[in-house]
Scaffold this motif. Structure first.
Motif, PDB file in Angstrom:
ATOM      1  N   VAL B 120       0.691  -1.223   0.094  1.00  0.00           N
ATOM      2  CA  VAL B 120      -0.141   0.032  -0.049  1.00  0.00           C
ATOM      3  C   VAL B 120       0.767   1.233   0.107  1.00  0.00           C
ATOM      4  CG1 VAL B 120      -1.597   1.472   1.378  1.00  0.00           C
ATOM      5  CG2 VAL B 120      -1.886  -0.974   1.127  1.00  0.00           C
ATOM      6  N   ARG B 121       1.667   0.991   0.866  1.00  0.00           N
ATOM      7  CA  ARG B 121       2.866   2.538   1.015  1.00  0.00           C
ATOM      8  C   ARG B 121       3.538   2.591  -0.316  1.00  0.00           C
ATOM      9  NH1 ARG B 121       7.869   3.466   4.987  1.00  0.00           N
ATOM     10  NH2 ARG B 121       8.622   1.670   3.919  1.00  0.00           N
ATOM     11  N   ALA B 122       3.994   1.461  -0.850  1.00  0.00           N
ATOM     12  CA  ALA B 122       4.852   1.707  -2.192  1.00  0.00           C
ATOM     13  C   ALA B 122       3.800   2.338  -3.206  1.00  0.00           C
ATOM     14  CB  ALA B 122       5.220   0.423  -2.861  1.00  0.00           C
ATOM     15  N   ASN B 123       2.539   1.794  -3.204  1.00  0.00           N
ATOM     16  CA  ASN B 123       1.763   2.339  -4.242  1.00  0.00           C
ATOM     17  C   ASN B 123       1.208   3.985  -4.055  1.00  0.00           C
ATOM     18  OD1 ASN B 123       0.485   1.894  -6.416  1.00  0.00           O
ATOM     19  ND2 ASN B 123      -0.826   0.242  -5.666  1.00  0.00           N
ATOM     20  N   VAL B 124       1.204   4.298  -2.770  1.00  0.00           N
ATOM     21  CA  VAL B 124       0.727   5.625  -2.345  1.00  0.00           C
ATOM     22  C   VAL B 124       2.011   6.359  -2.922  1.00  0.00           C
ATOM     23  CG1 VAL B 124       0.394   7.477  -0.513  1.00  0.00           C
ATOM     24  CG2 VAL B 124      -0.656   5.201  -0.624  1.00  0.00           C
ATOM     25  N   ARG B 125       3.263   6.113  -2.521  1.00  0.00           N
ATOM     26  CA  ARG B 125       4.251   6.924  -2.909  1.00  0.00           C
ATOM     27  C   ARG B 125       4.681   6.788  -4.492  1.00  0.00           C
ATOM     28  NH1 ARG B 125       9.630   3.708   0.086  1.00  0.00           N
ATOM     29  NH2 ARG B 125       9.217   4.672   2.357  1.00  0.00           N
TER      30      ARG B 125
END
Lengths: 158, 158
Positions: B120-125
């Motif tokens: 999830v974080r990778a995607n938001v980033r």
DNA sequence: TGTTTCCCTAGTAAACCGATAGGAAAACTA
DNA sequence: TAGTTTTCCTATCGGTTTACTAGGGAAACA
């Protein structure tokens, strides 16, 4: 200067997902007591009781009182998305300044911020909406998600 | 049962981005006063002053006092990502229970939660890290982001 | 009847959020 | 030099949220 939160997943949502995973991991129509889940996941048990109440009111879990009581999932684990649980525990997945993106209005050079927040939300929804309790409990994340998590750069801090 | 926040972008972060966009939209080495930005974007001006201070300490903005003073971007608008601004204003982009994903540890059936949060974080980033102030200010979002935002389903509520 | 377990309501300490107030320190202007 | 403008700094504040804890009532079962 703050060093804390950005987009955050609350303790409540985290606990809710972990409790649900514990329920998903047990043979089908068996049930678990709150105290057992609390011990297994290291969650304060009175706090967890409240969270399980939310899950029940949200229709994700069913409960039974008395000696042989406890909680179990209301539906098969492969039909419950992580997003379902977060929403029941915490409300809308993504919000800006407290309101959901479609309610926002921006002016001047900030006009294109709205589609940007929408895109972020769509992306978060896509991941958390397609990954189910069964996926996580069996450690079989969808390939696409697995791929994102395998990039070493995804694990670095800033 | 709560009906409020999930993963949220704070007022501070939202204001910070909008202020930066206002700065990005002005001809290159001109500067804007806090009061002007506040009026243009409808932000409480004393609150905005604090935010601009954060942006300055974060190296994203430079300031000048006195009669012809004000604020301007420290770098060209196409080298400042929206993520840069949110991080300076609010800290880490994504956190779970207050800590950044790599610091978490899960046991039992929750073990695969960590790679999920990481994904999830990778995607938001990816989104907030590739979209720049210049992109938003000129309403030219990257195609991929534009695509996500054009899906009508992305605009629906639950 | 008694035990177990869920269920419900209240409370609480600490942090945080979104602001506001008041003035000191630069920079410029006359 | 005095006066004006604007940033800069520190402090405060009411309200809300977060993450819990306490205490007991209501089912279910033996």
């Amino acid at each position: 200067m703050t060093d804390n939160r950005g987009m955050r997943i609350s303790a409540k949502a985290d606990y809710a997902v972990r409790a649900a995973l514990e329920l998903a991991s047990v043979s089908d129509d068996a049930s678990l007591k709150a105290e057992v889940i609390a011990a297994a996941q290291g969650i304060p048990h009175k706090f967890l009781e409240g969270i399980l109440g939310d899950l029940r009111r949200g229709g994700l879990v069913v409960s039974q009182r008395g000696g042989k009581g406890g909680y179990r999932l209301a539906r098969p684990a492969d039909t419950i998305a992580i997003a379902d649980i977060i929403r029941v525990a915490d409300g809308p997945l993504v919000s800006v300044r407290g309101v959901r993106p479609p309610e926002l209005s921006y002016v001047g050079p900030a006009e294109s911020l709205l589609p940007l927040w929408i895109a972020v939300r769509a992306n978060v929804r896509k991941i958390l909406g397609e990954v189910t309790l069964a996926d996580v409990a069996t450690a079989k994340l969808p390939e696409e998600v697995q791929g994102l998590a395998e990039d070493p750069e995804a694990w670095t801090n800033p």
